[in-house]
Design a protein around this motif. Structure first.
Motif, PDB file in Angstrom:
ATOM      1  N   THR A   1      -7.860   0.984   1.711  1.00  0.00           N
ATOM      2  CA  THR A   1      -7.207   1.413   2.940  1.00  0.00           C
ATOM      3  C   THR A   1      -7.108   0.195   3.856  1.00  0.00           C
ATOM      4  O   THR A   1      -7.954  -0.701   3.791  1.00  0.00           O
ATOM      5  N   VAL A   2      -6.081   0.170   4.681  1.00  0.00           N
ATOM      6  CA  VAL A   2      -5.967  -0.903   5.665  1.00  0.00           C
ATOM      7  C   VAL A   2      -5.489  -0.289   6.973  1.00  0.00           C
ATOM      8  O   VAL A   2      -4.540   0.499   6.999  1.00  0.00           O
ATOM      9  N   ASP A   3      -6.171  -0.614   8.047  1.00  0.00           N
ATOM     10  CA  ASP A   3      -5.801  -0.152   9.375  1.00  0.00           C
ATOM     11  C   ASP A   3      -4.730  -1.098   9.906  1.00  0.00           C
ATOM     12  O   ASP A   3      -5.013  -2.275  10.165  1.00  0.00           O
ATOM     13  N   THR A   4      -3.510  -0.627  10.055  1.00  0.00           N
ATOM     14  CA  THR A   4      -2.412  -1.499  10.482  1.00  0.00           C
ATOM     15  C   THR A   4      -2.519  -1.908  11.949  1.00  0.00           C
ATOM     16  O   THR A   4      -1.787  -2.786  12.397  1.00  0.00           O
ATOM     17  N   GLU A   5      -3.414  -1.268  12.689  1.00  0.00           N
ATOM     18  CA  GLU A   5      -3.630  -1.647  14.093  1.00  0.00           C
ATOM     19  C   GLU A   5      -4.676  -2.741  14.214  1.00  0.00           C
ATOM     20  O   GLU A   5      -4.582  -3.614  15.084  1.00  0.00           O
ATOM     21  N   THR A   6      -5.698  -2.708  13.383  1.00  0.00           N
ATOM     22  CA  THR A   6      -6.795  -3.670  13.482  1.00  0.00           C
ATOM     23  C   THR A   6      -6.839  -4.650  12.315  1.00  0.00           C
ATOM     24  O   THR A   6      -7.472  -5.700  12.401  1.00  0.00           O
ATOM     25  N   GLY A   7      -6.181  -4.323  11.204  1.00  0.00           N
ATOM     26  CA  GLY A   7      -6.232  -5.165  10.026  1.00  0.00           C
ATOM     27  C   GLY A   7      -7.477  -4.983   9.188  1.00  0.00           C
ATOM     28  O   GLY A   7      -7.652  -5.656   8.169  1.00  0.00           O
ATOM     29  N   LEU A   8      -8.360  -4.065   9.575  1.00  0.00           N
ATOM     30  CA  LEU A   8      -9.605  -3.856   8.846  1.00  0.00           C
ATOM     31  C   LEU A   8      -9.333  -3.157   7.507  1.00  0.00           C
ATOM     32  O   LEU A   8      -8.568  -2.198   7.440  1.00  0.00           O
ATOM     33  N   ILE A   9      -9.989  -3.653   6.459  1.00  0.00           N
ATOM     34  CA  ILE A   9      -9.789  -3.164   5.095  1.00  0.00           C
ATOM     35  C   ILE A   9     -11.057  -2.466   4.615  1.00  0.00           C
ATOM     36  O   ILE A   9     -12.164  -2.927   4.882  1.00  0.00           O
ATOM     37  N   ASP A  10     -10.881  -1.364   3.894  1.00  0.00           N
ATOM     38  CA  ASP A  10     -12.035  -0.678   3.329  1.00  0.00           C
ATOM     39  C   ASP A  10     -11.635  -0.034   2.008  1.00  0.00           C
ATOM     40  O   ASP A  10     -10.454   0.000   1.650  1.00  0.00           O
ATOM     41  N   TYR A  11     -12.625   0.476   1.288  1.00  0.00           N
ATOM     42  CA  TYR A  11     -12.355   1.200   0.050  1.00  0.00           C
ATOM     43  C   TYR A  11     -11.964   2.639   0.360  1.00  0.00           C
ATOM     44  O   TYR A  11     -12.498   3.255   1.287  1.00  0.00           O
ATOM     45  N   THR A  12     -11.042   3.181  -0.409  1.00  0.00           N
ATOM     46  CA  THR A  12     -10.653   4.578  -0.259  1.00  0.00           C
ATOM     47  C   THR A  12     -11.791   5.471  -0.755  1.00  0.00           C
ATOM     48  O   THR A  12     -12.291   5.272  -1.867  1.00  0.00           O
ATOM     49  N   PRO A  13     -12.219   6.423   0.062  1.00  0.00           N
ATOM     50  CA  PRO A  13     -13.299   7.316  -0.366  1.00  0.00           C
ATOM     51  C   PRO A  13     -12.948   8.017  -1.677  1.00  0.00           C
ATOM     52  O   PRO A  13     -11.832   8.489  -1.867  1.00  0.00           O
ATOM     53  N   ASN A  14     -13.898   8.036  -2.595  1.00  0.00           N
ATOM     54  CA  ASN A  14     -13.808   8.773  -3.869  1.00  0.00           C
ATOM     55  C   ASN A  14     -12.874   8.159  -4.901  1.00  0.00           C
ATOM     56  O   ASN A  14     -12.759   8.699  -6.005  1.00  0.00           O
ATOM     57  N   PHE A  15     -12.194   7.037  -4.588  1.00  0.00           N
ATOM     58  CA  PHE A  15     -11.289   6.464  -5.590  1.00  0.00           C
ATOM     59  C   PHE A  15     -12.031   6.092  -6.860  1.00  0.00           C
ATOM     60  O   PHE A  15     -11.588   6.399  -7.973  1.00  0.00           O
ATOM     61  N   ARG A  16     -13.168   5.424  -6.720  1.00  0.00           N
ATOM     62  CA  ARG A  16     -13.886   4.949  -7.904  1.00  0.00           C
ATOM     63  C   ARG A  16     -14.498   6.093  -8.702  1.00  0.00           C
ATOM     64  O   ARG A  16     -14.692   5.965  -9.907  1.00  0.00           O
ATOM     65  N   GLU A  17     -14.782   7.195  -8.036  1.00  0.00           N
ATOM     66  CA  GLU A  17     -15.266   8.357  -8.770  1.00  0.00           C
ATOM     67  C   GLU A  17     -14.155   8.983  -9.603  1.00  0.00           C
ATOM     68  O   GLU A  17     -14.382   9.499 -10.698  1.00  0.00           O
TER      69      GLU A  17
END
Length: 277
Positions: free
Chosen positions: A189-205
């Motif tokens: 996921t990427v926040d287009t307002e802040t540029g912060l990137i994270d993993y999508t919840p549950n994707f790896r599961e």
């Protein structure tokens, strides 16, 4: 020794929960003078005083107040100053330029069935693909980073395929270049307002990895060699590869995407602050 005049570059930031049920920020900074890494903790009351934009990857910050351990590589931050804000990533015009390049590589695929399949993936998820990063930290970690990385891989393939004595199926190589990281649009996921990137919840599961996503989609569509190249592109099982390139008697095609991907990733270890240079 800590110097309040030192500037630090934001490397990565995340928020988690403490055992007491409060929020805690984990911030990794890199000293711009000697590249040493500083791992920081921010308690919830400190986090509440900041706009989250200050933690954007590539930002330059100054530590105003903090307590440090003896080695000065860990600290508890109580005050930060934003010195220079980084870019979020590619500008709209840059995204469209890279998107046009990507479309040109799709057009190079001569096999109509394969070309239609590849094109349909990008048509369906165009907006997501245009903004997603290629990683949270390792490379091309900014808005539009996945698009840049994908085009680079296709460019590297085009430059090298003509020089091989071994005759590669260029259609399959281009398709694998374009789709090898496609699953990352669901992984990050990427926040287009802040540029912060994270993993999508549950994707790896659900999918284990973006490689497994790309492999499954291509296998289901009947493009087995493309799927196998995607399965091998991380090179080693411990690096996330479905097909480990240490195995014997593998098809030569399985190696090319790994080396192309690795080359782009190595040179893509830049952040948004470096995009401005």
């Amino acid at each position: 020794m800590f110097n309040t005049e030192d500037l630090y570059e934001v490397v990565i930031f995340s928020i988690g929960d403490t055992k007491a049920g409060t929020k805690m920020g984990k911030l990794q900074l890199k000293n711009t003078v000697d590249d040493t890494v500083l791992n920081c903790i921010l308690w919830e009351e400190t986090l509440n005083r900041f706009d989250s934009k200050i933690f954007r990857t590539g930002n330059l910050v100054r530590i105003v107040s903090a307590s440090f351990n003896e080695k000065f590589n860990n600290c508890l931050v109580s005050a930060l100053e934003l010195v220079k804000e980084s870019k979020l990533g590619l500008e709209t015009s840059e995204i469209e330029k890279y998107w046009a390049k990507l479309q040109s590589y799709i057009s190079k695929i001569q096999d109509e069935k394969l070309r239609t399949f590849v094109a349909s993936q990008f048509e369906k998820y165009e907006q997501e693909f245009k903004i997603k990063p290629a990683a949270k930290l390792m490379h091309h970690n900014y808005i539009g980073g996945l698009l840049v990385h994908t085009v680079e891989c296709a460019e590297f393939a085009e430059l090298n395929m003509a020089n091989f004595k071994y005759k590669l199926n260029e259609d399959e190589v281009y398709a694998a270049c374009l789709l090898h990281d496609f699953g990352k649009i669901f992984e990050y996921t990427v926040d287009t307002e802040t540029g912060l990137i994270d993993y999508t919840p549950n994707f790896r599961e659900e999918w284990i990895s973006h490689s497994q996503y790309g492999f499954s989609v291509c296998m289901t569509a009947g493009f087995k060699m493309v799927a196998k190249m995607i399965a091998a592109h991380h090179g080693r099982a411990e690096w996330g590869a479905i097909i480990d390139l240490n195995q014997k008697d593998l098809e030569p095609e399985l190696y090319i995407i790994h080396f192309i991907d690795n080359l782009s990733a190595k040179f893509g270890k830049i952040n948004t602050r470096m995009l401005e240079s």
